[in-house]
Write a protein that holds these residues in place. Structure first.
Motif, mmCIF file in Angstrom:
data_model
loop_
_atom_site.group_PDB
_atom_site.id
_atom_site.type_symbol
_atom_site.label_atom_id
_atom_site.label_comp_id
_atom_site.label_asym_id
_atom_site.label_seq_id
_atom_site.Cartn_x
_atom_site.Cartn_y
_atom_site.Cartn_z
ATOM 1 N N ALA A 3 -13.458 1.210 11.105
ATOM 2 C CA ALA A 3 -12.984 2.577 10.396
ATOM 3 C C ALA A 3 -14.122 2.875 9.571
ATOM 4 O O ALA A 3 -14.786 1.993 9.008
ATOM 5 C CB ALA A 3 -11.687 2.547 9.847
ATOM 6 N N GLU A 4 -14.308 4.179 9.603
ATOM 7 C CA GLU A 4 -15.674 4.413 8.621
ATOM 8 C C GLU A 4 -14.949 4.731 6.992
ATOM 9 O O GLU A 4 -13.980 5.089 6.747
ATOM 10 C CB GLU A 4 -16.088 5.884 8.953
ATOM 11 C CG GLU A 4 -16.933 5.975 10.358
ATOM 12 C CD GLU A 4 -17.502 7.204 10.577
ATOM 13 O OE1 GLU A 4 -17.412 7.961 9.903
ATOM 14 O OE2 GLU A 4 -18.503 7.207 11.414
ATOM 15 N N ILE A 5 -15.974 4.355 6.235
ATOM 16 C CA ILE A 5 -15.839 4.377 4.878
ATOM 17 C C ILE A 5 -17.191 4.919 4.304
ATOM 18 O O ILE A 5 -18.303 4.851 4.807
ATOM 19 C CB ILE A 5 -15.766 3.025 4.120
ATOM 20 C CG1 ILE A 5 -16.710 1.897 4.649
ATOM 21 C CG2 ILE A 5 -14.480 2.542 4.401
ATOM 22 C CD1 ILE A 5 -16.556 0.581 3.907
ATOM 23 N N SER A 113 -24.339 4.836 -5.207
ATOM 24 C CA SER A 113 -23.518 5.905 -4.475
ATOM 25 C C SER A 113 -24.218 6.134 -3.054
ATOM 26 O O SER A 113 -23.847 7.308 -2.547
ATOM 27 C CB SER A 113 -23.342 7.018 -5.309
ATOM 28 O OG SER A 113 -24.482 7.646 -5.649
ATOM 29 N N ARG A 114 -25.134 5.755 -2.697
ATOM 30 C CA ARG A 114 -26.122 5.718 -1.526
ATOM 31 C C ARG A 114 -26.828 4.473 -1.074
ATOM 32 O O ARG A 114 -26.726 3.804 -2.049
ATOM 33 C CB ARG A 114 -26.905 7.126 -1.514
ATOM 34 C CG ARG A 114 -28.280 6.968 -2.337
ATOM 35 C CD ARG A 114 -29.384 7.984 -2.398
ATOM 36 N NE ARG A 114 -29.584 8.367 -0.975
ATOM 37 C CZ ARG A 114 -30.593 7.717 -0.427
ATOM 38 N NH1 ARG A 114 -31.226 6.890 -1.056
ATOM 39 N NH2 ARG A 114 -30.960 8.248 0.724
ATOM 40 N N ILE A 115 -27.293 4.620 0.094
ATOM 41 C CA ILE A 115 -27.696 3.168 0.704
ATOM 42 C C ILE A 115 -29.341 3.607 0.896
ATOM 43 O O ILE A 115 -29.524 4.409 1.801
ATOM 44 C CB ILE A 115 -27.014 2.603 1.618
ATOM 45 C CG1 ILE A 115 -25.525 1.907 1.540
ATOM 46 C CG2 ILE A 115 -27.958 1.562 2.268
ATOM 47 C CD1 ILE A 115 -24.872 1.523 2.704
ATOM 48 N N ASP A 182 -25.439 5.006 8.100
ATOM 49 C CA ASP A 182 -26.578 5.957 7.671
ATOM 50 C C ASP A 182 -26.456 5.786 6.044
ATOM 51 O O ASP A 182 -25.748 4.767 5.597
ATOM 52 C CB ASP A 182 -26.488 7.292 7.953
ATOM 53 C CG ASP A 182 -25.259 8.001 7.625
ATOM 54 O OD1 ASP A 182 -24.638 7.774 6.550
ATOM 55 O OD2 ASP A 182 -24.440 8.588 8.415
ATOM 56 N N ALA A 183 -27.230 6.611 5.197
ATOM 57 C CA ALA A 183 -27.335 6.719 3.803
ATOM 58 C C ALA A 183 -26.065 6.614 3.123
ATOM 59 O O ALA A 183 -25.882 6.339 1.952
ATOM 60 C CB ALA A 183 -28.392 7.280 3.120
ATOM 61 N N HIS A 184 -25.164 7.173 3.831
ATOM 62 C CA HIS A 184 -23.706 7.638 2.967
ATOM 63 C C HIS A 184 -22.628 7.041 3.651
ATOM 64 O O HIS A 184 -21.281 7.180 3.471
ATOM 65 C CB HIS A 184 -23.613 8.967 2.762
ATOM 66 C CG HIS A 184 -24.545 9.643 2.004
ATOM 67 N ND1 HIS A 184 -24.439 9.392 0.381
ATOM 68 C CD2 HIS A 184 -25.727 10.283 1.979
ATOM 69 C CE1 HIS A 184 -25.368 10.095 -0.041
ATOM 70 N NE2 HIS A 184 -26.141 10.636 0.799
ATOM 71 N N THR A 185 -22.778 6.302 4.702
ATOM 72 C CA THR A 185 -21.575 5.815 5.784
ATOM 73 C C THR A 185 -21.743 4.406 6.148
ATOM 74 O O THR A 185 -22.662 3.893 6.610
ATOM 75 C CB THR A 185 -21.627 6.881 7.027
ATOM 76 O OG1 THR A 185 -21.566 8.119 6.548
ATOM 77 C CG2 THR A 185 -20.268 6.581 7.772
#
Length: 521
Positions: A3-5, A113-115, A182-185
């Motif tokens: 599942a995506e977070i 809050s981002r990668i 990705d940077a947000h998922t």
């Protein structure tokens, strides 16, 4: 199933025209401390730990006061603050602390809050521990969103806090594993047994870097002056020393069972079962009680009291003692996790430290040693290559030998046979028996360091003894026939029974992957 977070967007910056409040978010001190921060003054605080209790968040803060003096306090907050966040605080009353609005925003922004995909490329597997979970305000017609703080345990961002949004609440305290999309998922993946063992190994490595030998603590307690200590501390020391079993006490099955039960290995399991959390003779319980009574007497920490010490120990031991009295891991090299026996490790007795500070350091290091044994037990519990479930109990028992106190290290392993196959032959069913192993390690004067390894299969016992002194090895070799006769008298069939000079061979394989005695020989 995955599942995506998602990682939430950065919080909007406060308007430039907004006026800060006179007093920001209030933190309620679990134990009120009067005059911690002077009137009109402020101090810096760092968030050391974060724990959610329903809608309240429990924080452990390290506060740096004027002049560089540091202290540690426990507080509660209505808002979560990221681990490692640096805050500016004041003290409006003895029972509360105030955070400036700007500092509160900075504390929340300290959680990622981002990668950064240059550090963590797409496909990187992250492991983390869930610290908090909150239901976010819902828009009518939109699905529920839960925001969680997750402490990262691996990768280049280990120790950082990550803010994530998910459609389902994440259970607090659980480990999760997710892959960078990705940077947000992130994409959640099930946590395998291998990854759980990795988390245990990481905790074991940290714990072993803090541990110290038990005999150093007991020597210090035996030499503690009769005067200069409170009656409570003196009573705890006497109770701790009196609870140690004699060598002769361990020669009976009842005495040995009692010593194993009181070794501290089962203290947490008693807590989970709702039993008495600290029986009178439990080694770990007595050490915790001693530390809670020693901490208020530290001259460098007058703000500590017994209630604060007991509460902080329950949350962060031995981190609390390490932060208050200095790093324990700087005295000697860190041992490799998972080894048996744990090597002797002494803490440096600094000349500028008083007896009380050094005694507290030794007690904290002794508890870390007991916890190292507990983590080693977990690390060596699992499935073997042939499908057997191996369970390990590793512990240490300080025993009295005349005037000396000798730590006895014990490791017991049980291999359960795999589930029965209805089609198996009688001979195969006969071969599927429990396998028991026991390792002992101790240094008994004048024999020197000794290690014993034994294996019991279908009523047949095989054993190897190892002595580091040539005279001791020769002496044991001369008495092996007598030992064999004694084992026969106990109703055991005796296989190999040998004594060697030196220590058992140490290889890269773990006990989950090999057997040191061939039971088919």
């Amino acid at each position: 199933m995955t599942a995506e977070i998602n990682l939430p967007p950065l919080p909007p910056a406060a308007p430039a025209t907004a006026r800060p409040q006179a007093s920001g978010e209030l933190l309620k001190l679990l134990t009120p401390v009067d005059g911690l921060i002077g009137a009109g003054q402020s101090a810096k605080a760092e968030v050391l730990s974060l724990k959610q209790d329903q809608q309240i968040f429990q924080l452990l803060l390290k506060i740096t006061l004027a002049g560089g003096r540091q202290t540690t306090v426990s507080a509660t907050s209505s808002l979560p603050l990221a681990l490692g966040a640096s805050l500016a605080i004041t003290q409006p009353s003895a029972g509360s602390l105030a955070i400036s609005p700007q500092s509160s925003l900075a504390g929340n922004a300290a959680a990622l809050s981002r990668i950064d995909t240059t550090q963590l490329p797409v496909g990187t597997l992250l492991q983390g521990k869930v610290l908090t979970t909150q239901l976010q305000p819902q828009t009518p017609g939109q699905p529920a969103v839960y925001r969680s703080m997750v402490s990262l345990l691996n990768s280049a961002l280990s120790g950082s806090t990550l803010n994530i949004d998910s459609p389902q609440p994440l259970r607090i305290g659980t480990l999760l594993s997710a892959q960078v999309q990705d940077a947000h998922t992130l994409s959640f993946v099930p946590l395998s047994n291998r990854q759980e063992q990795l988390a245990i190994s990481q905790q074991l490595h940290t714990q072993q870097s803090r541990q110290g030998s038990l005999d150093a603590l007991f020597k210090a307690l035996q030499n503690l002056p009769a005067d200069g200590q409170s009656s409570e501390v003196r009573a705890s020391v006497d109770k701790l020393l009196a609870s140690l079993p004699e060598v002769q006490h361990l020669s009976s099955a009842k005495g040995l069972a009692q010593a194993l039960a009181n070794s501290g290995l089962f203290l947490e399991s008693r807590l989970l079962a709702g039993q008495n959390p600290a029986p009178a003779d439990d080694l770990k319980g007595n050490l915790l009680r001693l530390i809670a009574q020693l901490a208020p007497g530290l001259p460098a920490n007058p703000s500590f009291n017994a209630a604060l010490a007991a509460n902080t120990l329950a949350q962060a031991l031995p981190s609390f003692v390490r932060n208050a009295l200095g790093t324990l891991g700087q005295v000697s090299a860190k041992p490799a996790p998972g080894g048996f026996p744990l090597p002797s490790r002494l803490l440096q007795n600094l000349t500028e430290e008083g007896d009380l500070e050094h005694l507290l350091r030794l007690a904290a290091a002794a508890i870390s040693r007991l916890q190292s044994h507990q983590l080693s037990s977990l690390e060596q519990t699992g499935m073997t290559e042939d499908g057997r479930l191996q369970t390990t109990w590793q512990l240490e028992i300080p025993m009295r030998n005349l005037q000396d106190i000798v730590p006895l290290q014990v490791k017991v392993q049980r291999e359960d046979p795999p589930p029965r196959d209805p089609k198996e032959k009688p001979a195969e069913r006969e071969a599927r028996q429990h396998i028991w192993r026991i390792d002992l390690a101790f240094d008994l004067a004048p024999l020197g360091p000794l290690q014993v390894q034994a294996q019991l299969v279908r009523g047949s016992l095989s054993s190897q003894l190892w002595a580091e002194h040539p005279y001791t090895a020769s002496l044991i070799e001369q008495h092996l026939d007598h030992l064999r006769a004694q084992l026969y008298a106990c109703g055991l069939n005796v296989g190999d029974l040998d004594c060697h000079l030196g220590i058992p061979p140490q290889g890269p394989q773990t006990r989950l992957e090999q057997r040191w005695v061939d039971d088919t020989a």
